[in-house]
Write an enzyme that holds these catalytic residues in place. Structure first.
Site, short mmCIF file in Angstrom:
data_model
loop_
_atom_site.label_atom_id
_atom_site.label_comp_id
_atom_site.label_asym_id
_atom_site.label_seq_id
_atom_site.Cartn_x
_atom_site.Cartn_y
_atom_site.Cartn_z
N LYS A 1 -11.00 -0.93 -1.62
CA LYS A 1 -10.83 -1.85 -0.49
C LYS A 1 -11.97 -1.46 0.65
CE LYS A 1 -5.91 -0.76 -0.88
NZ LYS A 1 -4.62 -0.07 -0.35
N LYS B 1 -9.08 5.15 6.37
CA LYS B 1 -7.85 4.68 5.80
C LYS B 1 -8.04 3.71 4.74
CE LYS B 1 -4.65 5.77 9.67
NZ LYS B 1 -3.89 5.32 10.62
N GLY B 2 -7.39 3.70 3.53
CA GLY B 2 -7.55 2.70 2.65
C GLY B 2 -8.63 2.75 1.57
N ARG C 1 -11.45 8.35 -2.17
CA ARG C 1 -11.78 9.76 -1.90
C ARG C 1 -13.34 9.91 -1.78
NH1 ARG C 1 -9.32 13.46 -6.03
NH2 ARG C 1 -7.51 12.14 -5.84
N THR D 1 1.79 9.71 4.53
CA THR D 1 0.77 10.84 3.85
C THR D 1 -0.52 10.71 4.65
OG1 THR D 1 0.76 9.12 2.07
CG2 THR D 1 1.66 11.18 1.73
N GLU E 1 0.08 -3.48 4.69
CA GLU E 1 -1.14 -2.46 4.88
C GLU E 1 -1.05 -1.80 5.86
OE1 GLU E 1 -3.52 -1.07 3.90
OE2 GLU E 1 -3.90 -1.66 1.84
N ASP E 2 -1.43 -0.61 6.19
CA ASP E 2 -1.91 0.05 7.28
C ASP E 2 -3.21 0.33 7.64
OD1 ASP E 2 -2.29 1.87 5.45
OD2 ASP E 2 -2.24 3.71 6.79
N ASN F 1 -3.52 9.85 -6.46
CA ASN F 1 -2.28 10.71 -6.45
C ASN F 1 -1.03 9.87 -6.43
OD1 ASN F 1 -3.58 13.26 -6.54
ND2 ASN F 1 -4.37 12.73 -4.54
N ASP G 1 0.87 -1.09 -0.03
CA ASP G 1 -0.01 -0.05 -0.06
C ASP G 1 0.97 1.26 0.08
OD1 ASP G 1 -2.24 1.60 0.59
OD2 ASP G 1 -1.66 1.77 2.40
N LEU G 2 0.44 2.48 -0.15
CA LEU G 2 1.33 3.64 -0.24
C LEU G 2 1.19 4.33 1.01
CD1 LEU G 2 3.03 5.40 -1.93
CD2 LEU G 2 0.97 6.68 -2.70
N ASP G 3 0.04 5.11 1.04
CA ASP G 3 -0.17 5.99 2.13
C ASP G 3 -0.21 5.35 3.61
OD1 ASP G 3 -0.96 8.16 0.40
OD2 ASP G 3 -3.04 7.31 -0.06
N SER H 1 -2.72 0.69 -4.24
CA SER H 1 -3.08 1.88 -3.45
C SER H 1 -4.51 2.42 -3.96
CB SER H 1 -1.95 2.97 -3.79
OG SER H 1 -2.52 4.22 -3.00
N ALA H 2 -5.13 2.75 -3.11
CA ALA H 2 -6.58 3.33 -3.61
C ALA H 2 -6.30 5.04 -4.03
CB ALA H 2 -7.52 3.50 -2.35
N SER H 3 -5.15 5.57 -3.92
CA SER H 3 -4.92 7.03 -4.03
C SER H 3 -4.77 6.95 -5.79
CB SER H 3 -3.73 7.46 -3.59
OG SER H 3 -3.44 8.62 -3.98
C1 BG6 Z 1 -5.66 5.65 0.31
C2 BG6 Z 1 -5.75 6.49 1.66
O1 BG6 Z 1 -4.39 5.20 0.16
O2 BG6 Z 1 -6.08 6.59 -0.67
C3 BG6 Z 1 -7.10 7.27 1.94
O3 BG6 Z 1 -5.46 5.74 2.71
C4 BG6 Z 1 -7.31 8.08 0.83
O4 BG6 Z 1 -7.09 8.15 3.09
C5 BG6 Z 1 -7.51 7.40 -0.64
O5 BG6 Z 1 -8.56 8.56 0.67
C6 BG6 Z 1 -7.65 8.12 -1.86
O6 BG6 Z 1 -6.51 8.99 -2.16
P1 BG6 Z 1 -6.64 10.16 -3.25
O7 BG6 Z 1 -5.23 10.67 -3.05
O8 BG6 Z 1 -6.93 9.62 -4.17
O9 BG6 Z 1 -7.55 11.24 -2.45
MG MG Z 2 -2.64 3.14 3.59
#
Ligand code: BG6
Ligand code: MG
Length: 217
Positions: free
Chosen positions: A145, A45-46, A49, A17, A169-170, A118, A9-11, A114-116
């Site tokens: 997730k 977390k995870g 958005r 972050t 994973e966190d 970014n 996982d990233l964040d 990762s779910a992000s």
């Molecule tokens: C996950 C984070 O990795 O990504 C969440 O744990 C976050 O907190 C999710 O909401 C989505 O990230 P982003 O950067 O697309 O807003």
């Molecule tokens: Mg995470």
């Protein structure tokens, strides 16, 4: 030896972050008059958005039009991006490079799950974009997730069977996703929070080379 793969996982795992996500959500919750604590934040977390915003609105019992939701999501992301704008390699969490280098030296595929949305931008900032053999991020998945989709796609990309994958994973949702995918889940954080993981470490400095070698057997 069976072909293993490691998925990160990233964040909150590679970079710290998670605290910036919390600060940006907290600002939004304060603006909306919704009480939002670090304890509440564990649920986010995870999680994607959009789903995070829905959880906050539910906490406050607030209804919002789809148009307003989009405005707030944009604001939240702009705040978040301003927090991460100064990140450098120094923001990589302790001993993450040691673990990644160990895996590289053993020719083990490394994937990001990762779910992000970014994720690539952050990896680029901290100088880790090129170390990953596969990247699966929030732009690629349709189910967030705890659905295992993100990790199953990552396994596919590195041609490993799910049961031969190890996930770091966190997030509670992330551990559940890894378990559902029949992967070996390793929690990075508090044992009380991540008790569904097969193993939990406070951070990567606690993970020994002997432990990693055992995972490769
Ligand atoms: C996950 C984070 O990795 O990504 C969440 O744990 C976050 O907190 C999710 O909401 C989505 O990230 P982003 O950067 O697309 O807003
Ligand atoms: Mg995470």
């Amino acid at each position: 030896m069976t072909k293993k793969a490691f998925i990160f996982d990233l964040d909150g795992v590679i970079v710290d972050t998670a605290k910036f996500h919390f600060l940006a959500w907290k600002k939004l919750a304060d603006d909306l008059g919704i009480s939002f604590t670090e304890h509440d934040n564990e649920q986010l977390k995870g999680v994607s958005r959009v789903r995070s915003l829905e959880i906050i609105l539910n906490l406050g019992g607030v209804n919002m039009t789809e148009t307003d939701k989009l405005i707030h999501l944009k604001e939240k992301n702009e705040d978040y991006l301003s927090y991460i704008s100064e990140m450098t390699h120094a923001d990589v969490l302790p001993d993450v490079p040691r673990i990644l280098n160990f895996l590289k030296a053993h020719h083990i595929p490394i994937a990001l799950g990762s779910a992000s949305k970014n994720a690539k931008q952050i990896l680029e900032k901290v100088g880790l974009l090129n170390i990953f053999d596969a990247i699966v991020d929030g732009n690629e998945v349709s189910k967030a997730k705890p659905d295992p989709e993100v990790f199953l796609i990552a396994a596919q990309k590195v041609a490993a069977k799910p049961e031969n994958c190890v996930v770091f994973e966190d997030a509670i949702a992330g551990i559940q996703a890894a378990n559902q995918a029949k992967m070996l889940s390793i929690g990075v954080g508090e044992k009380e929070v991540l008790h569904q993981a097969k193993y939990v470490f406070h951070d990567f400095t606690e993970i020994s080379t002997e432990f990693l070698e055992k995972l490769l057997d």
